[in-house]
Design a protein around this motif. Structure first.
Motif, PDB file in Angstrom:
ATOM      1  N   GLN A  17     -18.851  18.798  -9.627  1.00 41.87           N
ATOM      2  CA  GLN A  17     -17.733  18.496  -9.022  1.00 41.87           C
ATOM      3  C   GLN A  17     -18.171  18.539  -7.675  1.00 41.87           C
ATOM      4  O   GLN A  17     -18.236  19.470  -7.142  1.00 41.87           O
ATOM      5  CB  GLN A  17     -16.749  19.410  -9.550  1.00 41.87           C
ATOM      6  N   ALA A  18     -18.066  17.192  -7.523  1.00 38.45           N
ATOM      7  CA  ALA A  18     -17.521  17.687  -5.283  1.00 38.45           C
ATOM      8  C   ALA A  18     -19.270  18.340  -4.636  1.00 38.45           C
ATOM      9  O   ALA A  18     -18.495  19.603  -3.712  1.00 38.45           O
ATOM     10  CB  ALA A  18     -16.499  18.962  -5.076  1.00 38.45           C
ATOM     11  N   THR A  22     -15.777  19.683   1.325  1.00 35.67           N
ATOM     12  CA  THR A  22     -14.959  20.729   0.689  1.00 35.67           C
ATOM     13  C   THR A  22     -13.571  19.952   0.155  1.00 35.67           C
ATOM     14  O   THR A  22     -13.062  20.060  -1.046  1.00 35.67           O
ATOM     15  CB  THR A  22     -14.094  21.145   1.755  1.00 35.67           C
ATOM     16  N   ASP A  23     -13.094  18.597   0.813  1.00 35.95           N
ATOM     17  CA  ASP A  23     -12.254  17.662   0.409  1.00 35.95           C
ATOM     18  C   ASP A  23     -12.368  16.460  -0.639  1.00 35.95           C
ATOM     19  O   ASP A  23     -11.511  15.851  -1.096  1.00 35.95           O
ATOM     20  CB  ASP A  23     -11.393  17.619   1.371  1.00 35.95           C
ATOM     21  N   GLU A  24     -13.675  16.290  -1.448  1.00 34.32           N
ATOM     22  CA  GLU A  24     -14.434  15.665  -1.907  1.00 34.32           C
ATOM     23  C   GLU A  24     -13.697  15.409  -3.715  1.00 34.32           C
ATOM     24  O   GLU A  24     -12.886  14.217  -3.911  1.00 34.32           O
ATOM     25  CB  GLU A  24     -15.760  15.451  -1.982  1.00 34.32           C
ATOM     26  N   ASP A  25     -13.295  16.306  -4.606  1.00 29.40           N
ATOM     27  CA  ASP A  25     -12.518  16.652  -5.330  1.00 29.40           C
ATOM     28  C   ASP A  25     -12.507  18.231  -5.644  1.00 29.40           C
ATOM     29  O   ASP A  25     -13.263  19.077  -6.053  1.00 29.40           O
ATOM     30  CB  ASP A  25     -13.396  15.668  -6.629  1.00 29.40           C
ATOM     31  N   THR A  26     -10.884  18.037  -5.437  1.00 32.90           N
ATOM     32  CA  THR A  26      -9.969  19.349  -5.528  1.00 32.90           C
ATOM     33  C   THR A  26      -8.779  19.917  -6.976  1.00 32.90           C
ATOM     34  O   THR A  26      -8.745  20.507  -7.020  1.00 32.90           O
ATOM     35  CB  THR A  26      -8.888  19.511  -4.307  1.00 32.90           C
ATOM     36  N   GLY A  33     -16.346  22.668  -2.905  1.00 34.39           N
ATOM     37  CA  GLY A  33     -16.572  21.803  -2.327  1.00 34.39           C
ATOM     38  C   GLY A  33     -17.705  22.236  -2.129  1.00 34.39           C
ATOM     39  O   GLY A  33     -17.103  22.385  -1.068  1.00 34.39           O
ATOM     40  N   ARG A  63     -13.035   6.595  -8.956  1.00 32.70           N
ATOM     41  CA  ARG A  63     -13.428   7.524  -7.383  1.00 32.70           C
ATOM     42  C   ARG A  63     -14.679   7.597  -6.735  1.00 32.70           C
ATOM     43  O   ARG A  63     -14.238   7.821  -5.414  1.00 32.70           O
ATOM     44  CB  ARG A  63     -12.751   9.106  -8.213  1.00 32.70           C
ATOM     45  N   THR A  64     -15.919   8.237  -7.695  1.00 31.56           N
ATOM     46  CA  THR A  64     -16.768   8.105  -6.666  1.00 31.56           C
ATOM     47  C   THR A  64     -17.014   6.419  -5.648  1.00 31.56           C
ATOM     48  O   THR A  64     -17.907   7.194  -4.682  1.00 31.56           O
ATOM     49  CB  THR A  64     -17.833   7.750  -7.432  1.00 31.56           C
ATOM     50  N   LYS A  67     -14.687   6.790  -2.934  1.00 33.13           N
ATOM     51  CA  LYS A  67     -15.722   7.841  -1.762  1.00 33.13           C
ATOM     52  C   LYS A  67     -16.698   7.663  -1.081  1.00 33.13           C
ATOM     53  O   LYS A  67     -17.001   7.370   0.144  1.00 33.13           O
ATOM     54  CB  LYS A  67     -16.333   9.329  -2.554  1.00 33.13           C
TER      55      LYS A  67
END
Length: 202
Positions: A17-18, A22-26, A33, A63-64, A67
């Protein structure tokens, strides 16, 4: 007919995950992240770059894709990944997105993702490479579609976060190590080839 190749950053305890920000996937309150960023070096860039430049296409979960789409098309610093990611055809498995997709050379897969990807591997020239996209990877692995895993295994444990494989999510697979590249920061870029299950060879 190409191979389906999964390319993922993972920690020693299997978390994917992430890795990038830091805000990629919370989701789930994940607070770690960006854990992979300090481990980047020239060995990783060269090794992953060779794989990216190979013939074939890219495959993303929704989701990816969003991003990547929000970042890479806007890069103008000469990063070699930018040209490759923009040029290659990108297929997206999503139930919520609609065409036209906002990133050049992108197509939406219709219907069931595993069935669509199985058909796609018979049509694409070269390998079909999945970048990140954990939910999609787990579905494809469970359907026995993944041929190769390229895992950048980072020397860090997080203790929480979404793992590449959670208990009970996939069938039993045996993998054969076909390549391993150590980086200067302690990452092992390990490439595993999946051995076919008995039910697939009978």
């Amino acid at each position: 007919m190409g191979k389906l190749v999964v390319v993922v950053n993972v920690t020693l305890d299997g978390v994917m995950q992430a890795p990038g920000g830091t805000d990629e996937d919370t989701r789930g309150g994940f607070r770690h992240g960006g854990w992979a960023t300090p481990y980047a070096d020239h060995v990783m860039a060269e090794t992953m770059g060779r794989g990216m430049r190979a013939d074939g296409a890219l495959l993303f979960g929704r989701r990816t894709f969003e991003k990547f789409c929000g970042y890479w098309p806007r890069q103008t610093d000469g990063n070699p990944y930018t040209e490759v990611l923009n040029r290659k055809h990108k297929y997206v498995a999503s139930r919520s997105l609609a065409e036209p997709l906002p990133w050049q050379n992108s197509s939406l897969l219709k219907g069931d993702a595993t069935a669509a990807v199985a058909a796609l591997t018979r049509e694409v020239e070269g390998d079909l490479v999945v970048l990140g996209s954990g939910e999609l990877v787990r579905s494809l692995a469970g359907a026995g579609l993944v041929d190769i895993y390229t895992l950048s295994i980072h020397p860090i444990t997080l203790g929480s976060g979404t793992k590449l494989f959670a208990e009970g999510e996939t069938g039993y697979d045996t993998l054969e190590l076909v390549d391993a590249v150590p980086t200067t920061t302690g990452v092992i870029i390990a490439t595993y080839q999946r051995r076919r299950r008995a039910s697939e060879t009978s």
